[in-house]
Design an enzyme around this catalytic site. Structure first.
Site, mmCIF file in Angstrom:
data_model
loop_
_atom_site.group_PDB
_atom_site.id
_atom_site.type_symbol
_atom_site.label_atom_id
_atom_site.label_comp_id
_atom_site.label_asym_id
_atom_site.label_seq_id
_atom_site.Cartn_x
_atom_site.Cartn_y
_atom_site.Cartn_z
ATOM 1 C CG ASP A 181 -24.344 7.621 -18.813
ATOM 2 O OD1 ASP A 181 -23.340 6.695 -18.475
ATOM 3 O OD2 ASP A 181 -25.177 7.753 -18.083
ATOM 4 C CG HIS A 254 -22.027 7.830 -15.694
ATOM 5 N ND1 HIS A 254 -22.300 6.521 -16.115
ATOM 6 C CD2 HIS A 254 -22.499 7.848 -14.345
ATOM 7 C CE1 HIS A 254 -22.728 5.791 -14.930
ATOM 8 N NE2 HIS A 254 -22.756 6.755 -13.810
ATOM 9 C CG ASP A 317 -24.546 9.292 -11.218
ATOM 10 O OD1 ASP A 317 -24.397 10.346 -12.051
ATOM 11 O OD2 ASP A 317 -24.891 8.212 -11.577
ATOM 12 C CD GLU A 318 -23.926 4.715 -10.707
ATOM 13 O OE1 GLU A 318 -24.424 3.611 -10.168
ATOM 14 O OE2 GLU A 318 -23.792 5.043 -11.699
ATOM 15 C CE1 TYR A 409 -33.889 5.931 -9.323
ATOM 16 C CE2 TYR A 409 -32.276 4.520 -10.517
ATOM 17 C CZ TYR A 409 -32.346 5.873 -9.869
ATOM 18 O OH TYR A 409 -31.338 6.709 -10.019
ATOM 19 C CG PHE A 410 -40.921 4.288 -13.222
ATOM 20 C CD1 PHE A 410 -41.139 4.134 -11.951
ATOM 21 C CD2 PHE A 410 -41.659 5.389 -13.953
ATOM 22 C CE1 PHE A 410 -42.065 4.912 -11.222
ATOM 23 C CE2 PHE A 410 -42.579 6.340 -13.047
ATOM 24 C CZ PHE A 410 -42.714 5.892 -11.831
ATOM 25 C CD1 TRP A 459 -32.279 4.821 -14.258
ATOM 26 C CD2 TRP A 459 -30.915 6.055 -15.402
ATOM 27 N NE1 TRP A 459 -31.836 6.102 -13.465
ATOM 28 C CE2 TRP A 459 -31.093 6.762 -14.046
ATOM 29 C CE3 TRP A 459 -30.294 6.883 -16.272
ATOM 30 C CZ2 TRP A 459 -30.582 8.026 -13.882
ATOM 31 C CZ3 TRP A 459 -29.490 7.877 -15.991
ATOM 32 C CH2 TRP A 459 -29.705 8.653 -14.848
ATOM 33 C CB THR A 460 -33.124 3.581 -22.086
ATOM 34 O OG1 THR A 460 -31.911 4.255 -22.262
ATOM 35 C CG2 THR A 460 -34.297 4.733 -21.707
ATOM 36 C CD GLU A 461 -28.773 1.362 -17.897
ATOM 37 O OE1 GLU A 461 -27.868 1.747 -17.001
ATOM 38 O OE2 GLU A 461 -29.960 1.723 -17.868
#
Length: 742
Positions: A181, A254, A317-318, A409-410, A459-461
Site C-alpha cells: 500500500d 495505493h 480501488d481508489e 469492515y471490522f 484495515w489497520t491504520e
C-alpha cells in the site's frame, strides 16, 4: 467402551458449536474419552487425524492408542468436498468425509465438544464424557474469507500463524493478505531490492485520527517486510490447516511506497516518500509506459512462485486519475488504444495484468472499482462499496465475493462505549454482522450462483498492536463464519449469542484478546400510549439490568429494570448488567435533553443511507445527541450525495424560540457540513449560512421567537469533493445529529 447411562459423567460440554452445523441430532448417552481410546484413519486423512491426536495429547494427560474407537473413513458419497459427517455413539466416534479438508472441519467441530482446558493444556481429568450426537454438515459458500492489512501496520509471522489457527477453528478457508500500500511494501521481491530498502519503511506515522487537526506525527521510522522464506512458511502453515492464502499486490493505485523506491514507476517521476499518513494519494502507477508493466510482471512472477492459490488480488480501488490526465504517456495510450477516458485506461491496465496472470494459470480478484470502464474478462469482483458492484458483476456472469463496509469492515467501532480504542469510524456491532445475507435481493436464483462467498476485512491504520487486531476481529469473525458456513434457516441471533458466551471461554484459553460486549446495555426510545419511554436490553437474556435516572452509578442495590422508563424531562440514565454477585459489563450512560420535538412525527426525504441509518428518522428528535467523535453511532444519520428535506410535525401550533442541530465534518472520510440550511415554518421561509471550517463538529442555531406547527429543514448537499481532497470527484456525505427545538 459402552458408557452406563445411569452413571453420572465427570464433565460434559454442551453442544454449542460455531458455526452452527446444518443438521444435528443429540442423544442422551455419552462417549468416554480416556487413555483407553485409540484412533485409526484412512491415509488420506493423516493431517486431520494427526491434528486431533496432538490436540488431545497436548491438551490433557490422555494418550491415544492405535485402535478404532475414533475412526476416519473416506466416503466418496459425500457430495461437497468440504462436507463431513460426525457420529458419536457410546462406543465410537466416526468421522466421514470425501477429503481431508472435510475431515478437518469435523475435527474442529469435535474440538468444540471438548472442555476449553484442552486449548491450553490445563485439562486435569483423566477422562471426559462427550455428548453422543450425529452431525451432517457442509458449507453454504465455497469462499469464506478473512482479510488482514499488514501494509499500514505489520505483524509478526508468529502472530499471522495464530490468526490462521483461529480462522481454521471457525472453518474459514481463505486468508486475504494485504501486502502492499502507500504506507509500506511488505513482501520481498528479489529483483527489486529498493522495495525492501525504501518502500518497506516510512519516516514516521500519524498520531491520532486522520481528521484531527492539526496533524501530528510520532517522529519514529516504521516498517519492515516479510522475506520470501517467511511467506513460504506462512503459506505452508495455512495449507496444513486447509486455508488458502491470497496475496494482494495493489495496482494501479495505493502505489506510493513503490514509487518512492522507483520514481520512474509514476507518471512524472517525481521524488516522493512513502506515505506517513492514511488516505488516498494521487501518485499511482503510470499506465502509459510499457516498463511499468514489465516491473509489475516481474513482481508477479515472484509472487506466483510463493502463493499456490489460483487467485491473485490486484486491488484496483481508489486510483485517482489526476496524474493520468496530465501525463503525456497516459494520454498517448488512450489515443493509441482507442479508449474513451481515464476510466477505460484503468480497465485497459487491469485487463493487461489479468491476461498476463491468466497465461500463468492464475485468476485475478479486484475491488469493485475494476467494474469502472469495463470489467476484465475473467475477473472476480470483491464488492466493498455496498452491494451494487456485486449485483452488476453477477448480472454480467462474473464471480463476486461480498465484503460491503456496512457489514464486513471490522476496523469500524463495534460498541458505542466511550472507552473503545480509536477506530477509523463507522459502527458495526456483532448483531449487524450476523444479520448480513451475502445474497443480494436484486439477484435471481441463477445470478446468485455467482456469489462465491463472503469476507471480513481488517484495515489497520488505527491498529498498531497484535492484541488490538484480535480485539477488533473477535467475536465479529464468529458471526462472519456462521453466515458464511451455515444454512440461512439455521441463522438465529439469540441462539448465536448464547453460543458466543460459551465460545469466549475458548478464546480466553487461547489467549485471544476478544471484545466482550455481550453484557453491555443497549437503549432505544419508544412510545408507549403517546409517552416517550426508554427501553433497555442486553444480549444475554437471563441477566439482570439495574439502573438509576439521576446519573449516579448503578450498584447491586439499584432498581431492577422491568419496563421502559418514561422520558418526560431531562435525565441521565446509567445502567449495567449484573448477576447475583457482581456487575458483569461496562456501565451504560445516556443523557436525555427533553425538548418540544421529542416523540413528535418526523419525515425524511430521502431516507438515510442503509449503512448509516442510525435510529431512523425518530433518532433526530429523540432527545439524545450523537457521539462527539464517531459519526457512525445510533444517533448520527448519514446521506450520500443527496439534498435532504426534514419535516417535523409538532401536532399543534407551538411557541418556539430556537432550533439547534449540528453536522459532522470529517472531511478525511468524505463527510462535509452543508453550506446552508433553509427553514420553513408553516408558510414562512428563512435560511442561515454555515461558515466554512475544518472543525469536526459544526454547530448551527436558528434563534427566533415564533409560533408554528410544522418545521421543515432543507439541507443541500455540499456537492462534489474538490481536487486534492480525500475522495475528490465523489459526492460528499452529509451527517446530521439531534434537532433540538425549544
Amino acid at each position: 467402551m459402552i458408557f452406563n447411562c445411569d452413571q453420572k459423567p465427570t464433565e460434559v460440554v454442551a453442544s454449542q458449536i460455531i458455526p452452527v452445523p446444518n443438521e444435528k441430532v443429540v442423544s442422551e448417552s455419552y462417549f468416554i474419552l480416556s487413555s483407553n481410546i485409540g484412533m485409526q484413519y484412512d491415509v488420506a486423512f493423516k493431517t486431520s487425524a494427526d491434528f486431533l491426536k496432538t490436540f488431545i495429547e497436548e491438551g490433557s494427560s490422555i494418550k491415544i492408542k492405535d485402535n478404532n474407537d475414533i475412526t476416519f473413513i473416506k466416503d466418496e458419497n459425500i457430495k461437497n468436498p468440504e462436507g463431513y459427517q460426525l457420529e458419536i455413539t457410546p462406543s465410537q466416534i466416526t468421522i466421514k468425509a470425501k477429503t481431508d479438508q472435510g475431515a478437518s472441519y469435523a475435527v474442529q467441530t469435535l474440538r468444540q465438544l471438548l472442555p476449553v482446558g484442552f486449548e491450553n493444556g490445563s485439562f486435569a481429568s483423566r477422562e471426559i464424557a462427550i455428548q453422543c450426537l450425529k452431525i451432517e454438515d457442509a458449507p453454504r459458500f465455497q469462499y469464506r474469507g478473512m482479510h488482514l492489512d499488514v501494509a499500514r501496520h505489520m505483524f509478526s509471522v508468529e502472530f499471522i500463524k495464530k490468526y490462521i489457527d483461529a480462522l481454521a477453528m471457525l472453518k474459514v478457508n481463505t486468508f486475504h493478505w494485504h501486502l502492499t500500500d502507500d504506507q509500506g511494501w511488505r513482501i520481498e521481491i528479489k529483483k527489486y531490492p529498493k522495495l525492501q530498502q525504501t518502500a518497506a519503511f516510512r519516516d514516521e506515522t500519524l498520531v491520532g485520527h486522520f481528521s484531527d487537526q492539526p496533524s501530528t506525527y510520532d517522529g519514529k521510522r516504521y516498517g519492515g517486510f516479510y522475506t520470501q522464506e517467511d511467506i513460504k512458511d506462512v503459506v505452508a502453515y495455512a495449507k496444513n490447516r486447509h486455508i488458502k492464502v491470497i496475496p494482494e499486490i495493489e495496482m494501479p493505485g495505493h502505489a506510493q511506497a513503490a514509487i518512492a523506491a522507483y520514481p520512474e514507476l509514476g507518471c512524472h517521476e517525481d521524488s516522493i516518500k512513502v506515505a506517513k499518513t492514511w488516505g488516498v494519494f494521487d501518485d499511482i502507477f503510470c499506465a502509459g509506459k510499457d516498463e511499468i508493466f514489465v516491473f509489475l510482471q516481474d513482481v508477479l512472477d515472484e509472487v506466483i512462485t510463493l502463493f499456490p492459490s489460483k487467485y491473485i488480488h490486484i486491488g484496483g480501488d481508489e486510483a485517482p486519475k489526476t496524474h493520468w490526465k496530465t501525463c503525456e504517456a497516459c494520454q498517448n495510450r488512450i489515443k493509441k488504444e482507442g479508449l474513451k477516458d481515464e476510466h477505460e485506461l484503468q480497465s485497459y491496465f487491469i485487463q493487461r495484468i489479468e491476461k498476463y496472470l491468466n497465461n500463468k494459470g492464475k485468476q485475478i480478484i479486484g475491488w469493485d472499482e475494476i467494474l469502472e470502464g469495463g470489467l476484465a474478462p475473467n475477473a472476480t469482483v470483491m464488492s466493498w462499496r455496498g452491494t451494487n458492484g456485486a449485483v452488476e458483476a453477477a448480472k454480467q456472469h462474473h464471480n463476486v465475493i461480498m465484503t460491503p463496509t456496512s457489514h464486513c469492515y471490522f476496523d469500524y467501532y463495534q460498541s458505542t462505549n466511550k472507552d473503545e480504542p480509536l477506530a477509523i469510524g463507522g459502527y458495526l456491532p456483532l448483531e449487524k454482522v450476523y444479520s448480513f445475507n451475502p445474497i443480494p435481493e436484486a439477484l435471481n436464483q441463477e445470478e446468485s450462483q455467482y456469489v462465491l462467498g463472503v469476507q471480513g476485512n481488517l484495515w489497520t491504520e488505527y491498529i498498531p498492536k497484535e492484541n488490538q487486531v484480535e480485539y477488533m476481529v473477535f467475536p465479529r469473525a464468529l458471526a462472519m463464519s456462521e453466515i458464511a458456513w451455515s444454512k440461512r434457516e439455521n441463522i438465529n441471533y439469540e441462539d448465536f449469542v448464547s453460543r458466543v458466551e460459551a465460545f469466549n471461554k475458548r478464546l480466553e484459553a487461547l489467549e485471544i484478546n476478544y471484545a466482550n460486549h455481550l453484557y453491555e446495555v443497549e437503549g432505544e426510545l419508544i412510545s408507549e400510549q403517546g409517552v416517550p419511554s426508554y427501553k433497555l436490553e442486553t444480549l444475554i437474556k437471563d441477566k439482570i439490568i439495574r439502573f438509576t435516572t439521576d446519573g449516579s452509578l448503578p450498584t447491586q442495590e439499584s432498581q431492577v429494570y422491568k419496563k421502559p422508563i418514561p422520558f418526560t424531562e431531562d435525565m441521565t440514565i446509567t445502567a449495567a448488567v449484573f448477576n447475583e454477585k457482581k456487575q458483569l459489563g461496562t456501565t451504560f450512560t445516556e443523557t436525555f435533553n427533553y425538548h418540544k420535538a421529542v416523540g413528535k412525527n418526523i419525515t425524511l426525504n430521502p431516507d438515510p443511507s442503509k449503512v448509516y441509518s442510525g435510529s431512523g428518522a425518530q433518532g433526530l428528535i429523540n432527545g439524545i445527541s450523537g457521539s462527539d467523535s464517531r459519526y457512525g453511532d445510533k444517533e448520527w444519520l448519514g446521506f450520500w450525495g443527496d439534498d435532504v428535506e426534514i419535516t417535523i410535525d409538532l401536532g399543534k401550533a407551538m411557541e418556539i424560540n430556537s432550533i439547534k442541530t449540528r453536522f459532522y465534518n470529517g472531511q478525511g472520510q468524505w463527510i462535509y457540513a452543508p453550506k446552508k440550511i433553509e427553514f420553513t415554518f408553516d408558510s414562512e421561509i428563512e435560511s442561515i449560512n454555515i461558515p466554512n471550517t475544518n472543525d469536526i463538529l459544526v454547530n448551527t442555531s436558528f434563534n427566533r421567537k415564533l409560533k408554528t406547527r410544522f418545521i421543515k429543514l432543507k439541507i443541500p448537499n455540499y456537492g462534489v469533493i474538490p481536487e486534492g481532497r480525500q475522495g475528490s470527484g465523489n459526492k460528499a456525505w452529509t451527517f446530521i445529529d439531534e434537532i433540538i427545538i425549544n
